[in-house]
Write an enzyme that holds these catalytic residues in place. Structure first.
Site, PDB file in Angstrom:
ATOM      1  N   ASN A   1      -1.218   2.561  -6.617  1.00 50.19           N
ATOM      2  CA  ASN A   1      -2.288   2.481  -5.639  1.00 50.19           C
ATOM      3  C   ASN A   1      -2.959   4.175  -5.660  1.00 50.19           C
ATOM      4  O   ASN A   1      -2.174   5.052  -6.047  1.00 50.19           O
ATOM      5  CB  ASN A   1      -1.773   2.424  -4.355  1.00 50.19           C
TER       6      ASN A   1
ATOM      7  N   ASP B   1       0.149   2.772   2.292  1.00 52.46           N
ATOM      8  CA  ASP B   1       0.305   3.935   1.677  1.00 52.46           C
ATOM      9  C   ASP B   1       1.365   4.860   1.380  1.00 52.46           C
ATOM     10  O   ASP B   1       1.551   6.050   1.580  1.00 52.46           O
ATOM     11  CB  ASP B   1      -0.812   4.813   2.346  1.00 52.46           C
TER      12      ASP B   1
ATOM     13  N   SER C   1      -3.931  10.852  -3.672  1.00 50.69           N
ATOM     14  CA  SER C   1      -2.669  10.865  -4.440  1.00 50.69           C
ATOM     15  C   SER C   1      -2.547   9.518  -5.166  1.00 50.69           C
ATOM     16  O   SER C   1      -3.287   8.375  -4.670  1.00 50.69           O
ATOM     17  CB  SER C   1      -1.552  10.590  -3.222  1.00 50.69           C
TER      18      SER C   1
ATOM     19  N   HIS D   1      -4.652   6.713  -3.062  1.00 51.30           N
ATOM     20  CA  HIS D   1      -5.106   6.786  -1.790  1.00 51.30           C
ATOM     21  C   HIS D   1      -5.909   8.169  -1.628  1.00 51.30           C
ATOM     22  O   HIS D   1      -5.601   9.150  -2.032  1.00 51.30           O
ATOM     23  CB  HIS D   1      -3.960   6.832  -0.872  1.00 51.30           C
TER      24      HIS D   1
HETATM   25  C1  GAR Z   1     -11.263   5.240  -3.017  1.00 52.53           C
HETATM   26  O1  GAR Z   1     -11.512   6.443  -2.339  1.00 52.53           O
HETATM   27  C2  GAR Z   1      -9.933   4.899  -2.680  1.00 52.53           C
HETATM   28  O2  GAR Z   1      -8.940   5.907  -3.039  1.00 52.53           O
HETATM   29  C3  GAR Z   1      -9.792   4.191  -1.407  1.00 52.53           C
HETATM   30  O3  GAR Z   1     -10.818   3.327  -1.486  1.00 52.53           O
HETATM   31  C4  GAR Z   1     -11.802   4.127  -2.576  1.00 52.53           C
HETATM   32  C5  GAR Z   1     -12.351   3.033  -3.549  1.00 52.53           C
HETATM   33  O4  GAR Z   1     -13.286   3.312  -4.094  1.00 52.53           O
HETATM   34  N1  GAR Z   1      -8.725   3.453  -1.433  1.00 52.53           N
HETATM   35  C6  GAR Z   1      -7.690   3.454  -0.046  1.00 52.53           C
HETATM   36  O5  GAR Z   1      -8.238   3.922   0.853  1.00 52.53           O
HETATM   37  C7  GAR Z   1      -6.608   2.614  -0.165  1.00 52.53           C
HETATM   38  N2  GAR Z   1      -5.753   2.897   0.849  1.00 52.53           N
HETATM   39  P1  GAR Z   1     -13.745   2.734  -5.354  1.00 52.53           P
HETATM   40  O6  GAR Z   1     -13.574   1.224  -5.005  1.00 52.53           O
HETATM   41  O7  GAR Z   1     -15.239   3.121  -5.840  1.00 52.53           O
HETATM   42  O8  GAR Z   1     -12.875   2.961  -6.416  1.00 52.53           O
END
Ligand code: GAR
Length: 210
Positions: free
Chosen positions: A107, A145, A136, A109
Site C-alpha cells: 500500500n 495503514d 510511505s 499512504h
Molecule cells: C494517494 O495520495 C495515496 O497515497 C492515498 O490516496 C491517494 C490516491 O491517489 N492513499 C491513502 O490515503 C490510503 N490510506 P491516486 O488515486 O491518484 O493514486
C-alpha cells in the site's frame, strides 16, 4: 512474467505512474487487472485505454465488508497475482483478506508512517505544525495503514502551504517511490525481518524531495 493486480478507488495516478515506469524501463511484468470499488473511478479509464483489464466491483452492492472482500478475493485470484498493489484503495480490508495475501499485498499512504494514519493526512500535518511530511510504501498488516515499511519519501512543509499544495508535493514523490518499491518486490530484493523491510543489495529506502 510476474502478474500484478491493482486496487483503486479513484484517480489512479499512482497506478498510472507504476504502469508508465514499467513501460519506460521494460519490466517483465503483466498488469493482469485493475479493480475499483467505485464504478466511476477515473483510473479505470486509464487502464482500459492501455489494454489492462478493468473491473468495477461496487462495494455498495454487498451486504457487508466480509461479503465484499470475499467477492474481491475471488476476482483477484482469477488473475493469479504475484503482487497486489493498493493504489488509493480507500477501504478497510478484513483480516481474512489481509491474511490471504500476506507478504504480497502493498500500500501507499500519504504520510511518514507511523505519523498520521487514516484520512486527511495533509490537513493534519499542517495542523500539527510538522516541518517534514511525506509518503510511505508498506506491506499491509492487520491495522489501518500499518505494516513493515518498504520505503518513504520526505517532503518539506513550506511556509503558507495549503493542504492542496502540500498534497501535490507529496503526490509527486509518491509517483517516484511506488514504482521503485514495486520493482524491488518484483526483483525479489525485499526481505521482511521482524517489522523491518530490508532491500538486498542495500539501497537507500528514504527518498527526499528536492
Ligand atoms: C494517494 O495520495 C495515496 O497515497 C492515498 O490516496 C491517494 C490516491 O491517489 N492513499 C491513502 O490515503 C490510503 N490510506 P491516486 O488515486 O491518484 O493514486
Amino acid at each position: 512474467m510476474h502478474s500484478i493486480v491493482t486496487l483503486i478507488s479513484g484517480r489512479g495516478s499512482n497506478f498510472e505512474a507504476i504502469v508508465k515506469t514499467a513501460q519506460k524501463e521494460n519490466w517483465a511484468v503483466q498488469f493482469s487487472g485493475v479493480i475499483a470499488n467505485r464504478p466511476e473511478a477515473k483510473g479505470l479509464d486509464f487502464a482500459r485505454s492501455h489494454g489492462i483489464p478493468a473491473l468495477a466491483l461496487d462495494h455498495k452492492a454487498y451486504p457487508d465488508r466480509a461479503a465484499f472482500d470475499r467477492a474481491l478475493m475471488q476476482q483477484i485470484d482469477l488473475l493469479k497475482p504475484d503482487l497486489v498493489v493498493l493504489a488509493g484503495f480507500m477501504r478497510i480490508l478484513t483480516p481474512e483478506f489481509i491474511r490471504h495475501y500476506a507478504g504480497k499485498l502493498i500500500n501507499i499512504h500519504p504520510s511518514l508512517l507511523p505519523s498520521f494514519p487514516g484520512l486527511h493526512t495533509h490537513e493534519r500535518a499542517l495542523e500539527a505544525g510538522v516541518e517534514t511530511h511525506g509518503a510511505s510504501v508498506h506491506f499491509v498488516s492487520e491495522g489501518v495503514d500499518e505494516g513493515p515499511i518498504i520505503c518513504q519519501a520526505s517532503v518539506p512543509v513550506l511556509p503558507g502551504d495549503s493542504a492542496a499544495q502540500l498534497a501535490a508535493r507529496v503526490l509527486q514523490m509518491e509517483h517516484q517511490i511506488y514504482p521503485r518499491a514495486v520493482k524491488w518486490y518484483l526483483d525479489g530484493r525485499l526481505r521482511i525481518e521482524g517489522n523491518q523491510v530490508k532491500v538486498y543489495p542495500p539501497e537507500s529506502q528514504l527518498f527526499a524531495h528536492e
